[in-house]
Design a protein around this motif. Structure first.
Motif: not given
Length: 548
Positions: A146-155
Motif C-alpha cells: 500500500d503506497f498511499r500516505v497513511k491517514e491519522n498519523c500520530s506524528g
C-alpha cells in the motif's frame, strides 16, 4: 541403440533394499539387495525404462550429466561398495529422500515454472514467518503493498498535504518481477468458446470484449496450483472499433448476469478481448503485434488489468485486511509469429495494483513503457527504482522516473484446452450472442425459435444448455429464484425428469405465455415519471420511485 539415460541414486536404505532412481523419464523405486552385483540393477533399470540396450545407461549421485559414469564400467561392484547411500534409520530422513517443498526453486526451474503458485508462496511465507516469530498468537503472514500516505498519523503534524513524516509517507519502491502468481493456468472448457468469440471480428473486422465466467480448480501440473476453468464468455454492451473497444462499465444488467452465473456455480474469473488485424495477404493470417521486441501487455492494458484485479480481489484470512491479490485473469486474442490467432493470458503484479490504486503510474505513448507521475498536493510519489543486468552481466539499479519497462508488472499465466472436453453447457444449437445486433438480436422471437417449445423432452433439454440462453431468460424476470434454479439444473444435468418438473412451474408457464405473445418485457414503466427502466432495476433510474 538405446538412448543415453542419466540416472541418479537418491537414497538406498540397506535394510529395506529399496533404491530410488531419478531419471529423465521420471522417478521410480527398485527393490535390490545391497550385496547384488551392479549388473542386477542395470537390468532392472533397463526393464523399467523399456530400453532394448542398457549399455549406454549412465549413473551418478549428482543429477549433473558431467558427473555421470557408464554403468557398464562398474560391473563387478555391489551397491554397498559404490557408497551412493545417505544411511539412516527407517524413521529417519535425509536430504535425498525428504520430499521437496512446493516452492523449491531448483525443482521449479527444472520444470520450467517461472512463477510459483500462490499456495506454494503462502507455504514459503508461513514457514519463514513462523521461524522468525515467537508470538504464540496467530498473526497473518501476508501483507499487500500500500503506497498511499497513511491517514491519522500520530506524528503530531498537520495531515497531508500540509504535513508528512517518515511514519506516514510511503517508502521507496524497488520494482522486481513477482515470484508467484494467483492463478497458474486458464482452461477453456471447449474450443468453441474462443471460436464463437473471435467470429465477431471475422464477420465485422471490429474488436470484441467479454467477461469470462467459470470456476477455480486445482491444477496438478504446478505444485499446489490453481486453474481457472472458463465455461462461458459474456459480452457486455460495447462499441467495437478496428483498433479498439469502447465500453460502458458497469452496465445496467451486470448484477443480473452475475446472479445467473452464480446460479450455475460460476463467477467472473477474468476478461478477454481481441487485438486482431488481418495481414491482407488473402491467406487468412493476422499481424503479429505482440512479441519480445514490442510488448506483450501495453502499459494502458496493465493499468486497466490492475483496476479490475483490485475490484475482484482474493479473500484470505492470512492477510490483516482479509484480502490479498486477485484471481482475475486477462486474456488477449491476437496474432502469433506464424500469423495464426492465439490466446495469451496474464495477470499484473500486486505492486502494479498498489501503484495504480495510489495513482502513481499512467500509460505512455510507447506501449511497452510505464510512466511514473509527479508528486502533487493530492498525490505523494516516493522514489521508484528498478534493477536490471547490464551488458556486462552486472546488476544495476536505476531510477524508474520518469518511466520504466512494463515487464516489471507482468505475471505470465499458461492457457489451454482439456484433453477430453466436458463443458458445463452442451447445446449445439446456435443462439444469438448478446449485444451483437449486427449478427443477430436476442428477442422473444429468437428465443421461441430456439426453444422449439414442447412439453419437455430432448429439444428443451438441448436448447437450455447454453449460458447465453440462461442469461437472456434471467433478464426477462419471469422466473423466481427457485424456478430459475430448476432451469439451471436442467441445463447442467440434461435429465428429462428435470425438464418435466420445469414445465409444470408457474413461472415457466408465464414465460411461455410471454414468448407466445411476442411482447418484449425487458423494461418496466415508472408509475410516477413513466420512464422505461431496465427490468433488472429495482428503483426508477430517473426519480428513484420504488418498482411495484
Amino acid at each position: 541403440m538405446a538412448p543415453s539415460t542419466s540416472t541418479t541414486f537418491d537414497c538406498i536404505a540397506s535394510h529395506i533394499h529399496i533404491v530410488r532412481i531419478r531419471s529423465e523419464r521420471g522417478t521410480f523405486r527398485i527393490e535390490s539387495d545391497p550385496n547384488d552385483d551392479i549388473t542386477s540393477l542395470k537390468s532392472k533399470i533397463a526393464r523399467q525404462l523399456k530400453l532394448s540396450d542398457s549399455i549406454r545407461i549412465l549413473i551418478s549421485n549428482d543429477p549433473k550429466p558431467s558427473t555421470a559414469t557408464p554403468i557398464s564400467d562398474l560391473v563387478g561392484k555391489t551397491l554397498d561398495q559404490l557408497e551412493v547411500r545417505c544411511k539412516h534409520s527407517s524413521n529417519g530422513m535425509c536430504d535425498y529422500c525428504m520430499p521437496l517443498e512446493p516452492y523449491d526453486l531448483k525443482y521449479l526451474a527444472e520444470k520450467g515454472i517461472k512463477h510459483m503458485s500462490f499456495h506454494s508462496y503462502l507455504c514459503k511465507i508461513r514457514k519463514e514467518f513462523n521461524k522468525n516469530s515467537r508470538n504464540a498468537r496467530f498473526i497473518p503472514p501476508l501483507e499487500e503493498p500500500d503506497f498511499r500516505v497513511k491517514e491519522n498519523c500520530s506524528g503530531g503534524h498537520a495531515p497531508w498535504p500540509e504535513g508528512i513524516c517518515t511514519s506516514c509517507q510511503p517508502g521507496a519502491i524497488t520494482l522486481q518481477p513477482q515470484s508467484f502468481r494467483m492463478v497458474d493456468h486458464v482452461e477453456f472448457s471447449s474450443p468453441s468458446h474462443i471460436e464463437d468469440f473471435i467470429n465477431y471480428w471475422r464477420s465485422t473486422g471490429l474488436q470484441r470484449f467479454g467477461y469470462m465466467y467459470g470456476r477455480y480448480e486445482p491444477y496438478p501440473d504446478v505444485p499446489l496450483g490453481i486453474k481457472a476453468v472458463v465455461e462461458a464468455i459474456y459480452e457486455p454492451p460495447q462499441e467495437g472499433e478496428v483498433d479498439g473497444i469502447s465500453l460502458t462499465l458497469p452496465w445496467n444488467e451486470e448484477k443480473t448476469i452475475d446472479d445467473a452465473a452464480d446460479a450455475c456455480g460460476l463467477t467472473k474469473v477474468g476478461m478477454i478481448y481481441t487485438d486482431l488485424t488481418d495481414d491482407e495477404t488473402g491467406q487468412g493470417k493476422v499481424i503479429c503485434k505482440r512479441h519480445i521486441n514490442s510488448y506483450f501487455l501495453s502499459s494502458q492494458e496493465c493499468c486497466y488489468a490492475a483496476a479490475m484485479q483490485s475490484r475482484y480481489f482474493n479473500p484470505t484470512r492470512y492477510s490483516p485486511t482479509g484480502k490479498f491479490g486477485s484471481k482475475f485473469v486477462t486474456c488477449i486474442v491476437s496474432g502469433n509469429k506464424d500469423g495464426g490467432v492465439d490466446v495469451s493470458a496474464y495477470q499484473v503484479s500486486n505492486t502494479c495494483v498498489a501503484m495504480v490504486t495510489a495513482d502513481f503510474v499512467e500509460a505512455s505513448v510507447d506501449p511497452g513503457i510505464v510512466r511514473v507521475k509527479e508528486s502533487t498536493n493530492q498525490r505523494y510519489v516516493p522514489e521508484v527504482f528498478y534493477k536490471y543486468k547490464n551488458e556486462y552481466g552486472l546488476e544495476v539499479q536505476e531510477s524508474a522516473k520518469p518511466c520504466f519497462p512494463v515487464e516489471y508488472f507482468l505475471v505470465n499465466v499458461t492457457h489451454g484446452f482439456p484433453f477430453k472436453p466436458n463443458p458445463l453447457f452442451t447445446s449445439s444449437d446456435a443462439f444469438p450472442i448478446e449485444n451483437r445486433d449486427k449478427l443477430g438480436k436476442q428477442d422473444l422471437k429468437t428465443l421461441r425459435r430456439h426453444l422449439a417449445i414442447d412439453r419437455g423432452g430432448s429439444k428443451l433439454i438441448t436448447a437450455v444448455s447454453n449460458f447465453h440462453v440462461l442469461a437472456y431468460i434471467k433478464q426477462l424476470n419471469q422466473l423466481d429464484d427457485d424456478e430459475f434454479s430448476q432451469l439451471v439444473k436442467l441445463a447442467i444435468s440434461h435429465i428429462e425428469a428435470d425438464a418435466f418438473a420445469l414445465v409444470e412451474m408457474p413461472g415457466w408457464q408465464k414465460l411461455l405465455a410471454l414468448i407466445e405473445s411476442g411482447q418484449e418485457a425487458r423494461k418496466w414503466s415508472c408509475q410516477r415519471c413513466t420512464f422505461d427502466n431496465p427490468l433488472s432495476a429495482s428503483v426508477c433510474q430517473i426519480c428513484e420511485y420504488l418498482k411495484e
